[in-house]
Every structure is written in structure tokens, then in C-alpha cells.
Write a protein that holds these residues in place. Structure first.
Motif, PDB file in Angstrom:
ATOM      1  N   ALA A   1       0.695   0.239  -6.973  1.00  4.90           N
ATOM      2  CA  ALA A   1       1.791   0.999  -7.580  1.00  4.90           C
ATOM      3  C   ALA A   1       1.323   2.405  -7.949  1.00  4.90           C
ATOM      4  N   TYR A   2       0.094   2.502  -8.426  1.00  3.73           N
ATOM      5  CA  TYR A   2      -0.468   3.825  -8.710  1.00  3.73           C
ATOM      6  C   TYR A   2      -0.591   4.656  -7.434  1.00  3.73           C
ATOM      7  N   LEU A   3      -0.990   4.029  -6.344  1.00  3.36           N
ATOM      8  CA  LEU A   3      -1.122   4.771  -5.091  1.00  3.36           C
ATOM      9  C   LEU A   3       0.224   5.330  -4.648  1.00  3.36           C
ATOM     10  N   ARG A   4       1.295   4.565  -4.869  1.00  5.30           N
ATOM     11  CA  ARG A   4       2.625   5.067  -4.514  1.00  5.30           C
ATOM     12  C   ARG A   4       3.041   6.222  -5.418  1.00  5.30           C
ATOM     13  N   PHE A   5       2.549   6.215  -6.654  1.00  8.72           N
ATOM     14  CA  PHE A   5       2.846   7.325  -7.563  1.00  8.72           C
ATOM     15  C   PHE A   5       2.069   8.581  -7.171  1.00  8.72           C
ATOM     16  N   PHE A   6       0.776   8.430  -6.905  1.00 12.77           N
ATOM     17  CA  PHE A   6      -0.064   9.591  -6.614  1.00 12.77           C
ATOM     18  C   PHE A   6       0.126  10.136  -5.198  1.00 12.77           C
ATOM     19  N   TYR A   7       0.449   9.239  -4.248  1.00 12.52           N
ATOM     20  CA  TYR A   7       0.553   9.653  -2.843  1.00 12.52           C
ATOM     21  C   TYR A   7       1.876   9.185  -2.236  1.00 12.52           C
ATOM     22  N   PRO A   8       3.001   9.576  -2.807  1.00  9.63           N
ATOM     23  CA  PRO A   8       4.296   9.034  -2.359  1.00  9.63           C
ATOM     24  C   PRO A   8       4.631   9.335  -0.905  1.00  9.63           C
ATOM     25  N   ALA A   9       4.172  10.465  -0.387  1.00  8.02           N
ATOM     26  CA  ALA A   9       4.509  10.833   0.990  1.00  8.02           C
ATOM     27  C   ALA A   9       3.927   9.857   2.008  1.00  8.02           C
ATOM     28  N   ARG A  10       2.898   9.119   1.608  1.00 12.48           N
ATOM     29  CA  ARG A  10       2.304   8.140   2.523  1.00 12.48           C
ATOM     30  C   ARG A  10       3.225   6.945   2.759  1.00 12.48           C
ATOM     31  N   TYR A  11       4.205   6.764   1.877  1.00 19.64           N
ATOM     32  CA  TYR A  11       4.994   5.536   1.878  1.00 19.64           C
ATOM     33  C   TYR A  11       6.438   5.747   2.325  1.00 19.64           C
ATOM     34  N   THR A  12       6.692   6.842   3.007  1.00 19.72           N
ATOM     35  CA  THR A  12       8.030   7.088   3.536  1.00 19.72           C
ATOM     36  C   THR A  12       7.947   7.995   4.757  1.00 19.72           C
ATOM     37  N   ASN A  13       8.855   7.757   5.698  1.00 24.93           N
ATOM     38  CA  ASN A  13       8.974   8.642   6.858  1.00 24.93           C
ATOM     39  C   ASN A  13      10.046   9.700   6.643  1.00 24.93           C
ATOM     40  N   ASP A  14      10.753   9.571   5.535  1.00 25.79           N
ATOM     41  CA  ASP A  14      11.805  10.524   5.194  1.00 25.79           C
ATOM     42  C   ASP A  14      11.163  11.750   4.548  1.00 25.79           C
TER      43      ASP A  14
END
Length: 216
Positions: A109-122
Motif C-alpha cells: 500500500a505504501y508503494l502505491r502511495f509513493f509510486y502511483p504511476a507504476r500502478y496505472t496505464n492511465d
């Protein structure tokens, strides 16, 4: 010979605290990376950690990656220090449950907070990913706070590597906005302070330039 390769303020901090708590001799080797995560120093680091991640622990001929695995191996190597309960006990099972929860549920969950662009193609989706991560981390903080109760540690008065791992993650939570900050929860903050009151854990965080108290 024990060598810890890492970067201050990252997942390196947990095994660093474990080493200081154990009071064993070791060498800390600073890893340098480009902005996109490619290691540049030490020159042969990619041979130790094929994906260039930190930390990496080297114990004689054994090379270990993954922060939680490093903590667990060190605690087992020096079981007499009491950082993990004995194999086969209910207490060890509970320690392992907490450690797996922290590394498998909270840390991503922290990784999604710090590096959000990694988790979406939008190209416009990073803000939503980050906002959802804040909501998830806030819920996880509340869950942990409730389980801590009067503490001071995750298993009452028994201190373990799971507490070290939680302290590392809760320090990352200071980056969350406003009331979502993990140290805004007084119970979670008290846990961090209890861990950092231990000389070994405190030394490691001081060496990395981190916060040794939630009070600033």
C-alpha cells in the motif's frame, strides 16, 4: 562476515535495526542508484540483487534479498537475543503473522502511495491510485492501532522483529497528508517511540538520519 547493502530510509532500515539490536559486527555498504532505480554503486551490486532492489544481506556465502527475509534470518541466527520466539510456539506463529501482514499488505500500500504511476496505464490515473492508497493505509493504521491496545509492542511486552518492521513502516507514514499521517494516531506513535527507546534500534535510525522520536 555480515554485510548489509542498502539505502537509508528505505526497506534497509529494518534489517539495519535488527543488526544493531543483535550487537553483532557487520559492514554497511551504501547502494547508489539512478532516478529510475538502476544501481550504479557498488559496481557489482546487480549480481547480488538482480532487480537492483535494496536491501541485500550477505552472511558469509549466503546472499539474501527481501527485507523481511533478512530480518528473519538474522533473528534466527542469533536466537539467544530473543528477537523472535522459538520455532513451533504459538508466539512465533503470531510474530510471523504480523511480519507477513506488514510486508504483504501494508508495504505494498505504501508503494502505491509513493509510486502511483507504476500502478496505472492511465496518464491521469496516478492521483486516484495515490488517494486510494491513502484510504487503505489509514484503514490499516486503525487496524494496527486497535491490535496494539496498551502495548507497548505488538505482542504485549514481548519485543520482536515484527515491531522493528512496523516501526520502519510507521515512519514512512509521516509522508501521508494531515490526519492520515501514521503518527497522528497516538497508539501507533507510542509504539514507534517504544521501539526507538531501545539503544540498538535508535543507533540504526540515527545512522540513517531518520527520526528517533515522534515528538520531533
Amino acid at each position: 562476515m555480515i554485510t548489509l547493502y542498502g539505502i537509508p530510509g528505505t526497506a534497509t532500515t529494518a534489517p539495519h535495526m535488527v543488526l544493531e539490536e543483535l550487537g553483532v559486527d557487520y559492514e554497511f555498504v551504501l547502494v547508489e542508484r539512478t532516478d529510475d532505480g538502476v544501481p550504479t554503486a557498488p559496481a557489482d551490486y546487480i549480481k547480488l540483487s538482480p532487480f537492483g532492489k535494496v536491501p541485500t544481506l550477505k552472511v558469509d556465502d549466503l546472499v539474501l534479498t527481501e527485507s523481511a527475509a533478512c530480518c528473519l534470518h538474522l533473528a534466527d541466527l542469533h536466537a539467544d537475543k530473543g528477537l523472535i520466539p522459538s520455532v513451533g510456539t504459538a508466539e512465533r506463529a503470531e510474530t510471523m503473522r504480523w511480519l507477513m501482514f506488514l510486508t504483504n499488505t501494508v508495504q505494498p500500500a505504501y508503494l502505491r502511495f509513493f509510486y502511483p504511476a507504476r500502478y496505472t496505464n492511465d496518464p491521469n490515473g496516478a492521483d486516484l491510485v495515490q488517494a486510494n492508497a491513502v484510504d487503505e493505509l489509514t484503514a490499516l493504521r486503525s487496524h494496527i492501532s486497535g491490535k496494539l491496545g496498551s502495548g507497548p509492542f505488538l505482542q504485549g511486552n514481548a519485543f520482536s522483529i515484527a515491531d522493528i518492521y512496523l516501526a520502519m513502516l510507521s515512519s514512512w507514514g509521516t509522508e501521508l497528508p494531515g490526519a492520515a499521517s501514521w503518527w497522528a494516531d497516538t497508539t501507533v506513535a507510542a509504539h514507534y517511540d517504544a521501539v526507538l527507546a531501545r539503544p540498538g534500534a535508535r543507533r540504526a535510525v540515527e545512522e540513517e538520519g531518520g527520526s528517533v522520536s515522534t515528538q520531533g
